[in-house]
Motif scaffolding. Structure first.
Motif, short mmCIF file in Angstrom:
data_model
loop_
_atom_site.label_atom_id
_atom_site.label_comp_id
_atom_site.label_asym_id
_atom_site.label_seq_id
_atom_site.Cartn_x
_atom_site.Cartn_y
_atom_site.Cartn_z
N VAL A 117 -3.82 -4.25 12.79
CA VAL A 117 -3.46 -2.83 12.91
C VAL A 117 -4.25 -1.99 11.90
CG1 VAL A 117 -1.60 -1.15 12.70
CG2 VAL A 117 -1.15 -3.34 13.80
N LEU A 118 -4.35 -2.50 10.66
CA LEU A 118 -5.07 -1.75 9.62
C LEU A 118 -6.55 -1.60 9.98
CD1 LEU A 118 -3.49 -3.18 6.32
CD2 LEU A 118 -3.00 -1.01 7.45
N HIS A 119 -7.09 -2.63 10.62
CA HIS A 119 -8.47 -2.60 11.08
C HIS A 119 -8.68 -1.45 12.06
CE1 HIS A 119 -11.64 -5.50 10.27
NE2 HIS A 119 -12.23 -4.98 11.32
N GLU A 120 -7.75 -1.33 12.97
CA GLU A 120 -7.82 -0.26 13.99
C GLU A 120 -7.59 1.10 13.34
OE1 GLU A 120 -8.74 -1.55 16.93
OE2 GLU A 120 -9.08 0.55 17.51
N LEU A 121 -6.66 1.13 12.39
CA LEU A 121 -6.33 2.36 11.67
C LEU A 121 -7.57 2.92 10.98
CD1 LEU A 121 -4.28 4.38 10.37
CD2 LEU A 121 -4.01 2.70 8.52
N ALA A 122 -8.39 2.01 10.41
CA ALA A 122 -9.57 2.44 9.66
C ALA A 122 -10.54 3.22 10.53
CB ALA A 122 -10.26 1.21 9.05
N LEU A 123 -10.40 3.07 11.86
CA LEU A 123 -11.32 3.74 12.79
C LEU A 123 -10.88 5.16 13.15
CD1 LEU A 123 -11.95 0.70 15.20
CD2 LEU A 123 -13.31 1.44 13.23
N PRO A 180 -10.72 8.80 12.75
CA PRO A 180 -11.64 9.61 11.94
C PRO A 180 -10.93 10.65 11.07
CG PRO A 180 -12.19 9.72 14.30
CD PRO A 180 -10.82 9.12 14.19
N TYR A 181 -11.66 11.05 10.04
CA TYR A 181 -11.26 12.13 9.13
C TYR A 181 -10.93 13.39 9.94
CZ TYR A 181 -11.89 15.32 5.09
OH TYR A 181 -11.74 16.25 4.10
N PRO A 210 -1.22 -1.50 2.15
CA PRO A 210 -1.40 -1.61 0.69
C PRO A 210 -2.42 -0.61 0.13
CG PRO A 210 -2.53 -3.41 1.82
CD PRO A 210 -1.84 -2.61 2.89
N ILE A 211 -3.26 -0.02 1.01
CA ILE A 211 -4.33 0.86 0.50
C ILE A 211 -4.28 2.22 1.19
CG2 ILE A 211 -6.75 0.85 -0.24
CD1 ILE A 211 -6.97 -2.04 0.73
N PRO A 212 -3.17 2.98 1.03
CA PRO A 212 -3.10 4.30 1.66
C PRO A 212 -4.25 5.19 1.17
CG PRO A 212 -1.39 4.08 -0.02
CD PRO A 212 -2.01 2.72 0.16
N ILE A 213 -4.48 6.27 1.88
CA ILE A 213 -5.58 7.23 1.69
C ILE A 213 -6.87 6.60 2.22
CG2 ILE A 213 -6.91 8.73 0.14
CD1 ILE A 213 -4.49 8.57 -1.81
N VAL A 214 -7.31 5.47 1.63
CA VAL A 214 -8.55 4.83 2.09
C VAL A 214 -8.34 4.24 3.48
CG1 VAL A 214 -10.16 2.93 1.64
CG2 VAL A 214 -9.38 4.38 -0.25
N LEU A 215 -7.22 3.56 3.71
CA LEU A 215 -6.81 3.18 5.06
C LEU A 215 -5.82 4.28 5.48
CD1 LEU A 215 -6.43 -0.69 4.70
CD2 LEU A 215 -8.17 0.57 5.99
N PRO A 216 -6.26 5.17 6.38
CA PRO A 216 -5.62 6.49 6.51
C PRO A 216 -4.34 6.51 7.35
CG PRO A 216 -7.45 6.31 8.03
CD PRO A 216 -7.42 5.02 7.27
N CYS A 217 -3.28 5.89 6.83
CA CYS A 217 -2.03 5.91 7.59
C CYS A 217 -1.42 7.31 7.63
CB CYS A 217 -1.04 4.88 7.02
SG CYS A 217 -0.68 5.09 5.29
N HIS A 218 -1.93 8.22 6.78
CA HIS A 218 -1.45 9.61 6.86
C HIS A 218 -1.90 10.28 8.16
CE1 HIS A 218 -5.44 9.72 4.91
NE2 HIS A 218 -5.59 10.90 5.49
N ARG A 219 -2.86 9.67 8.85
CA ARG A 219 -3.35 10.27 10.11
C ARG A 219 -2.54 9.79 11.32
NH1 ARG A 219 -9.46 8.82 8.42
NH2 ARG A 219 -9.56 10.20 6.60
N VAL A 220 -1.47 9.06 11.07
CA VAL A 220 -0.65 8.57 12.18
C VAL A 220 0.68 9.32 12.17
CG1 VAL A 220 0.31 6.54 13.32
CG2 VAL A 220 -1.72 6.30 11.86
N ILE A 221 0.99 9.98 13.30
CA ILE A 221 2.21 10.80 13.37
C ILE A 221 3.03 10.41 14.60
CG2 ILE A 221 1.09 12.71 12.14
CD1 ILE A 221 0.74 14.12 14.83
N GLY A 226 7.05 9.95 8.75
CA GLY A 226 7.33 9.39 7.41
C GLY A 226 6.05 9.04 6.70
N TYR A 227 6.19 8.77 5.39
CA TYR A 227 5.02 8.36 4.61
C TYR A 227 5.50 7.68 3.34
CZ TYR A 227 0.26 8.66 2.72
OH TYR A 227 -0.98 8.35 2.23
#
Lengths: 154, 185
Positions: free
Chosen positions: B107-113, B115-116, B146-157, B165-166
């Motif tokens: 999931v994190l792998h996919e999350l990394a894709l 975009p900004y 484990p690596i928020p901001i760099v792995l952008p879970c803030h972009r998931v709503i 949540g966050y």
């Protein structure tokens, strides 16, 4: 019996004990030599840290390591049999006063004698540091003292 | 007796250079608070919004021999600074997610894709990893990122458009999305 205390992240352990470790080493070896011994002490602590199971007496644990490093450092730099200068004896802490006596003892007895008479820890704590009981620590210390007496008073 | 800053730094650097530590960390000041940033020899492994709790989590995940070695996170600090100044839209840091469980890692792998400046939903992310019904599990993976901001879970709503949540709190999620221009208010 004390409960098992969770081992903290190394940073917290280091932060809490670096001052006392450096203080002990500086008194034993002088500030200059204490710097190398300080690093060696915490290197040894790092190597042993993954195997630690109980943090109930980290202070005594790291002071034992520092003590061993100081003894090694003395052995390394002082020719066999040479005694420290007489005038420096007054300023030496209790641990330094017994060091030249205990350095030949087996490791467990040496640690027990140093922690009891050098750092004034009680036997339960010494037992915890040595991974045994208070009784075993008492026996190790008294066996060490007997051995020293036999050596001193043949 | 206090240890000189020089001796302290030399010990920290030497311990890291000798390979005697499991992870190095430092604190990084950012517009959304002081973060704990940690790295192993493999790469960036953790960013925490609560440094104190983060240190315990790092010790549990990476091993207890965690030590503050500021220079080891210089690259991460620089990229984070650039990101918060709006000069960086993607991170070029090696990451270490080797201790993350398999599903979460996928999931994190996919999350990394993602975009900004864009957002996606938990359901859409679940569909992209081939588990369209696993939106809730994807939410769990975001929560344990484990690596928020760099792995952008803030972009998931949420599907309704709510921020949902966050881990660092909704204010921080909002601040990051505003910084990226994904939110106007």
């Amino acid at each position: 019996m004390m409960g098992v205390v969770t081992v903290p992240p190394f940073e917290r352990f280091y932060d809490e004990h670096r001052g006392i470790v450096f203080g002990v080493l500086a008194k034993r070896l002088g500030r200059q030599r204490a710097e190398d011994a300080f690093q060696e002490t915490f290197f040894r602590a790092l190597r042993a840290y993954p195997k630690l199971r109980d943090a109930s007496n980290l202070r005594a644990w790291v002071l034992t390591i520092a003590e061993n490093v100081a003894i090694d450092e003395h052995r390394r730099t002082r020719p066999q049999g040479e005694l420290p200068e007489q005038e420096s004896w007054d300023s030496l802490p209790p641990v330094a006063e017994i060091e030249h006596l205990v350095s030949e003892l087996p490791p467990t007895e040496r640690a027990a004698v140093v922690l009891r008479y050098g750092y004034d820890l009680d036997y339960d704590r010494i037992g915890a540091v040595l991974g045994s009981s208070g009784d075993a620590a008492r026996q190790a210390a008294s066996s060490g003292v007997r051995r020293l007496r036999r050596k001193e008073l043949p | 007796m206090s240890v000189s800053e020089d001796l302290d730094n030399r010990f920290r650097e030497a311990a890291a250079a000798a390979g005697l530590i499991d992870a190095a960390f430092d604190l990084a000041d950012t517009p959304i608070g002081t973060l704990l940033v940690a790295t192993t020899d493999r790469g960036l492994c953790q960013i925490s919004f609560d440094p104190d709790r983060g240190l315990d989590e790092l010790s549990e995940a990476a091993g207890r021999r965690v030590l503050r070695v500021p220079r080891r996170i210089d690259a991460a600090r620089r990229e984070l600074d650039e990101y918060f100044e709006g000069r960086r839209t993607a991170f070029d840091l090696p990451l270490d997610v080797s201790r993350v469980p398999e599903f979460q890692r996928v999931v994190l792998h996919e999350l990394a894709l993602v975009p900004y400046g864009e957002v996606t939903t938990y359901g859409a992310l679940a569909a992209r990893v081939g588990k369209p019904r696993a939106a809730r599990a994807v939410g769990g993976a975001m929560h344990h990122n484990p690596i928020p901001i760099v792995l952008p879970c803030h972009r998931v709503i949420g599907a309704s458009g709510s921020l949902t949540g966050y881990g660092g709190g909704l204010d921080r999620k909002r601040a990051l999305l505003k910084l990226e221009g994904a939110l106007l208010f």
